[in-house]
Design a protein around this motif. Sequence first.
Motif, PDB file in Angstrom:
ATOM      1  N   LYS A   1       0.828  -1.209   0.000  1.00  7.84           N
ATOM      2  CA  LYS A   1       0.000   0.000   0.000  1.00  7.84           C
ATOM      3  C   LYS A   1       0.861   1.256   0.000  1.00  7.84           C
ATOM      4  O   LYS A   1       0.518   2.259  -0.642  1.00  7.84           O
ATOM      5  N   ARG A   2       1.974   1.232   0.711  1.00  4.31           N
ATOM      6  CA  ARG A   2       2.883   2.380   0.670  1.00  4.31           C
ATOM      7  C   ARG A   2       3.393   2.606  -0.748  1.00  4.31           C
ATOM      8  O   ARG A   2       3.487   3.750  -1.217  1.00  4.31           O
ATOM      9  N   ALA A   3       3.725   1.524  -1.437  1.00  3.18           N
ATOM     10  CA  ALA A   3       4.216   1.652  -2.811  1.00  3.18           C
ATOM     11  C   ALA A   3       3.150   2.256  -3.712  1.00  3.18           C
ATOM     12  O   ALA A   3       3.437   3.125  -4.550  1.00  3.18           O
ATOM     13  N   ARG A   4       1.919   1.834  -3.538  1.00  5.11           N
ATOM     14  CA  ARG A   4       0.839   2.356  -4.380  1.00  5.11           C
ATOM     15  C   ARG A   4       0.469   3.781  -4.001  1.00  5.11           C
ATOM     16  O   ARG A   4      -0.199   4.472  -4.773  1.00  5.11           O
ATOM     17  N   ASN A   5       0.923   4.193  -2.831  1.00  6.10           N
ATOM     18  CA  ASN A   5       0.712   5.573  -2.411  1.00  6.10           C
ATOM     19  C   ASN A   5       1.918   6.448  -2.746  1.00  6.10           C
ATOM     20  O   ASN A   5       2.021   7.574  -2.284  1.00  6.10           O
ATOM     21  N   GLY A   6       2.853   5.901  -3.522  1.00  9.14           N
ATOM     22  CA  GLY A   6       4.003   6.683  -3.967  1.00  9.14           C
ATOM     23  C   GLY A   6       5.223   6.600  -3.089  1.00  9.14           C
ATOM     24  O   GLY A   6       6.177   7.366  -3.279  1.00  9.14           O
TER      25      GLY A   6
ATOM     26  N   SER B   1      -3.647   7.039   1.126  1.00  4.50           N
ATOM     27  CA  SER B   1      -2.935   7.650   2.254  1.00  4.50           C
ATOM     28  C   SER B   1      -3.574   7.251   3.575  1.00  4.50           C
ATOM     29  O   SER B   1      -2.884   6.891   4.540  1.00  4.50           O
ATOM     30  N   GLU B   2      -4.895   7.300   3.612  1.00  2.00           N
ATOM     31  CA  GLU B   2      -5.603   6.892   4.824  1.00  2.00           C
ATOM     32  C   GLU B   2      -5.467   5.388   5.045  1.00  2.00           C
ATOM     33  O   GLU B   2      -5.369   4.924   6.191  1.00  2.00           O
ATOM     34  N   ALA B   3      -5.421   4.607   3.964  1.00  3.44           N
ATOM     35  CA  ALA B   3      -5.242   3.157   4.096  1.00  3.44           C
ATOM     36  C   ALA B   3      -3.896   2.830   4.732  1.00  3.44           C
ATOM     37  O   ALA B   3      -3.798   1.932   5.578  1.00  3.44           O
ATOM     38  N   VAL B   4      -2.851   3.556   4.339  1.00  5.45           N
ATOM     39  CA  VAL B   4      -1.537   3.350   4.946  1.00  5.45           C
ATOM     40  C   VAL B   4      -1.588   3.653   6.437  1.00  5.45           C
ATOM     41  O   VAL B   4      -1.089   2.881   7.267  1.00  5.45           O
ATOM     42  N   ARG B   5      -2.198   4.766   6.800  1.00  2.45           N
ATOM     43  CA  ARG B   5      -2.296   5.117   8.226  1.00  2.45           C
ATOM     44  C   ARG B   5      -3.098   4.075   8.992  1.00  2.45           C
ATOM     45  O   ARG B   5      -2.767   3.741  10.141  1.00  2.45           O
ATOM     46  N   ARG B   6      -4.136   3.549   8.371  1.00  3.04           N
ATOM     47  CA  ARG B   6      -4.953   2.544   9.045  1.00  3.04           C
ATOM     48  C   ARG B   6      -4.152   1.257   9.274  1.00  3.04           C
ATOM     49  O   ARG B   6      -4.220   0.656  10.355  1.00  3.04           O
ATOM     50  N   LEU B   7      -3.387   0.832   8.281  1.00  2.00           N
ATOM     51  CA  LEU B   7      -2.572  -0.374   8.440  1.00  2.00           C
ATOM     52  C   LEU B   7      -1.496  -0.180   9.505  1.00  2.00           C
ATOM     53  O   LEU B   7      -1.215  -1.096  10.294  1.00  2.00           O
ATOM     54  N   GLU B   8      -0.898   0.988   9.547  1.00  2.00           N
ATOM     55  CA  GLU B   8       0.094   1.268  10.593  1.00  2.00           C
ATOM     56  C   GLU B   8      -0.548   1.195  11.977  1.00  2.00           C
ATOM     57  O   GLU B   8       0.039   0.638  12.921  1.00  2.00           O
TER      58      GLU B   8
END
Length: 468
Positions: free
Chosen positions: A34-39, A390-397
Motif C-alpha cells: 500500500k505504501r508503494a501504491r501511495n508513492g 494515504s488513509e489506508a496506509v495510516r490505518r494499516l500502521e
Amino acid sequence: MWLSEAREELGGLIDDREDVREGYRVDAWPLAVKRARNGSPGTPPVAVALPRSTADVARVLAWAASRDVAVVPWGAGSSVTGAPLPTGDALVMDMRGLSRVREIDSSGGRVTVGAGVTGGELERILAEQGMTTWFSPQSLHRSTVGGWVATRATGQFSSRWGGIEDAVLALTVVLADGTIARVGTPPRGAVGPDLKSLFIGSEGAFGVVTEVVLRIHPLTALSGLEALGLPSVEAGLTGLREVMQAGLRPALLRLYDSDEARHLAGRQPLPEAVVLVGFAGVPAVAAAERQATSEILAGLGARSLGSEAAEAWLASRYDFSRVERLLDEPGGYAETIEIANGWTEILQTYRAMKLALTPLADEVLAHFSHTYTDGTSLYLILLGRVADDSEAVRRLEAIWAVAMRTALTAGAVISHHHGVGRARAPFLADQLGEGAAVLAKLKRALDPGYVLHPGSLVPASRAVRTSG
C-alpha cells in the motif's frame, strides 16, 4: 565505491540494472504494497547477486564481509511482514538460482533440496515418487524452502506434522565470512546443542541457508473431511484442546469464529463457531481418530454440517486473492496477523484482539488453525475501505501498533509463523525480554561486521560502505 568492485570481482553474479533492482522494493506485506501504491515504495538495492550454488553464495559473502557491504537474502518475495526488504546501501542476494532437488530418499524418508526451490515445485517432484512433505503453507506455490526455514514457517497440516522446525533434518548454511557449514544430525543426536535451530527463524541474520534436508512421507489422500458447528468459540477451543490432549492428531483441525465462518462455503444460518476436520495415514487408524474426534466434539454440542465447507477450503487453500483484490482498490486495505497463546489464555486473547481491532476495519475475521497440547495459534484477517490510499496506509500502521500492543498485554507470542520482518521488529525486544541480549550476542559472534541483513532481529550496529 563497492559497486564497481563488485562488478569487477564478482562478474556475472552481479546485476545492477535498474529494472532488475526495482523488483526488490516490495514484498507481499500489505503495508509495503500500500505504501508503494501511495508513492512511497521501499529502497531498491544497489545491486542483486544471483548465485546458483553454495559456492557462489560463499564467494559473494566472503567478498561482502571484506568490504563491509550489507547483504540481504531474498527468496520468492512472498513475506507478509517485510522480512526481505533491503535498507540502505544493500546488496540483495536472490536465492532462486539454487533450485535443484538433489536427492529423494524415499526409504530413508528425506529429500535434499536447494533453498530456492518453491514449495509447489518440490511437491510436484515428490508426488511423482509417491511422496510428500505434508508441509503446506498457504503460500506453497509462491514461497521457497529457504524462506520457510528463515521465517520459521508452518503449514496447514501442522496439527499432525508440525512446523518447519519439525520437518528440517539438516541444513547447509553459509556464514557471514563465507564459511560453509553443514549442521544437523538426523535422525537425532546428543552431540551438543542442535546447531541447525540457530538458523531456523533467523531471517538471514545469522547465515544464508543454501540447502535443506527435509522429512518426507508417503503421499496419501485426506479422509473424513467434515465441517461441524459448535455453539460458541469457547466450546470450539475446548474441543481443540481436548482433541490434542487426548493424543489425537487430525491432519486438518481448524476453528472459525462466526465472522469468518460466513466466508466458508456452507449453510445458513451458521452456528457461532465452525470446526473443519480431516484425517490422514493408515485408513483404519484415520477412521479411529475420526471417531474419537467426533465423540469429543459431539460432547461439546457439535453438529455435522456435512463435508461441503471442508472440501471448499481444501480446494481454495492457496488462494490469497481476497486480500490482493482489496489492496488493488484505491483506499482498500487488508492485513493478516497471526499470534499464539496457551489454552488458559487464548479465549481472552481472542476477545481482546477482536475488541481492539474492530474499530480499525470493516471486518475482523478470526480462526485457530495450528493446535498443540499446550495452546493454539490465532489468525486474524482485517478487511476495510477508506477514502484513499494515504488513509489506508495510516490505518494499516495503526492496526499493527494496536495488534502488537494488545498481544503483548495478553502475554501472547506476537508471531506464530509469519516471522518478525519489518512489521514486528519494533516489538521484538518487549517480546523476548532478556532473550534479546542473547540474540545480540549470537549476532556479534556469527556476524561481527553486521554484514547479514542489518537490522533483522537485532538492531543494526554498523557503518555501511557507500556504493559509489
